[in-house]
Design a protein around this motif. Sequence first.
Motif, PDB file in Angstrom:
ATOM      1  N   UNK A   1      -7.309   4.968  -5.249  1.00 27.09           N
ATOM      2  CA  UNK A   1      -8.385   5.531  -4.417  1.00 27.09           C
ATOM      3  C   UNK A   1      -8.818   4.590  -3.290  1.00 27.09           C
ATOM      4  N   UNK A   2      -7.810   4.005  -2.625  1.00 28.74           N
ATOM      5  CA  UNK A   2      -8.066   3.072  -1.530  1.00 28.74           C
ATOM      6  C   UNK A   2      -7.627   3.711  -0.215  1.00 28.74           C
TER       7      UNK A   2
ATOM      8  N   UNK B   1       0.833  -1.203   0.000  1.00 23.58           N
ATOM      9  CA  UNK B   1       0.000   0.000   0.000  1.00 23.58           C
ATOM     10  C   UNK B   1       0.868   1.253   0.000  1.00 23.58           C
ATOM     11  N   UNK B   2       0.547   2.193  -0.879  1.00 26.65           N
ATOM     12  CA  UNK B   2       1.224   3.493  -0.948  1.00 26.65           C
ATOM     13  C   UNK B   2       0.251   4.537  -0.409  1.00 26.65           C
ATOM     14  N   UNK B   3       0.483   4.960   0.824  1.00 25.62           N
ATOM     15  CA  UNK B   3      -0.438   5.898   1.473  1.00 25.62           C
ATOM     16  C   UNK B   3      -0.429   7.257   0.789  1.00 25.62           C
ATOM     17  N   UNK B   4       0.698   7.667   0.212  1.00 23.56           N
ATOM     18  CA  UNK B   4       0.777   8.991  -0.430  1.00 23.56           C
ATOM     19  C   UNK B   4      -0.139   9.078  -1.640  1.00 23.56           C
ATOM     20  N   UNK B   5      -0.212   7.986  -2.409  1.00 23.05           N
ATOM     21  CA  UNK B   5      -1.075   7.996  -3.600  1.00 23.05           C
ATOM     22  C   UNK B   5      -2.384   7.259  -3.372  1.00 23.05           C
TER      23      UNK B   5
END
Length: 267
Positions: free
Chosen positions: A193-194, A88-92
């Motif tokens: 968009x997660x 998971x990429x929290x920034x995107x």
Amino acid sequence: MNLLIKLGICFIGIGLSNAHADALCNSPLGQDFVTVRPAVLWHKLAKVPTLKDEYETTASFQERVAKLMGGEQATAVEINVSSEFMKYDADSATLHIQSYYFMNGTTDYQNIFGYGTPLYNKVSYGIHNAAVIFPSEEASAGSYVGVTPLGVKLQVTKIKRLTRIIFERDLGQEEGLFKKSGSHNSPIVSIPNISPEQARGLKKNARAAFVYVPKPPYFTTGTYPWGGPSLQNPREIDERLEVAIGDIQCAVLLNSENKVLAIVPTR
């Protein structure tokens, strides 16, 4: 907003030869998706003969096989997955899935398709193959005291192992099973968009399947050449390989309710 509406992922126009496979590999996001457990499928395949009996005609053999197979319809087979390969990429706000999420295994095909086997020169295989190897199932088969060539005694554990495989073909110099190239650390599909909460839920509960179309000779078995136990590995492993043969069409990512999240095309 519903998670499934937010996923902007869809692969179309895969160009499959089987209409059922085409429908499965172009399933709309959010659609219910029916899968088959590996043990159920392999139980059926194990009844399919690999070779024609000496006393039957080719036509009779083909009719017998067709009756047992029930046609060459595409099948979506469940595959065990590992959240380790979901990142998971929290920034995107994007969840990336690597190819190892769907498959991370290899085996030796010499005792399946090599010299001396029923399918020698009938199925092409090589160092790199389009294949899906399912996680092995193991059972203890007791133990015994062994002696090394130097006279050292060791307690040897006997293990029965079953490994199921869907085999398609020799890949030659191609990079891998999936159409999207890159290293195993590179994502082959990304879900945008997660939220962090949604990503945690997907990493914990997501499921997956491979769609394949059975093709002759449909099924065969073999063994893995482990060799004998040693001081470093005091185990006697008897590994049986059960191989379904067919065209692997796509991988499907599903949520815990068996609804389609993403579809990844293969070569």
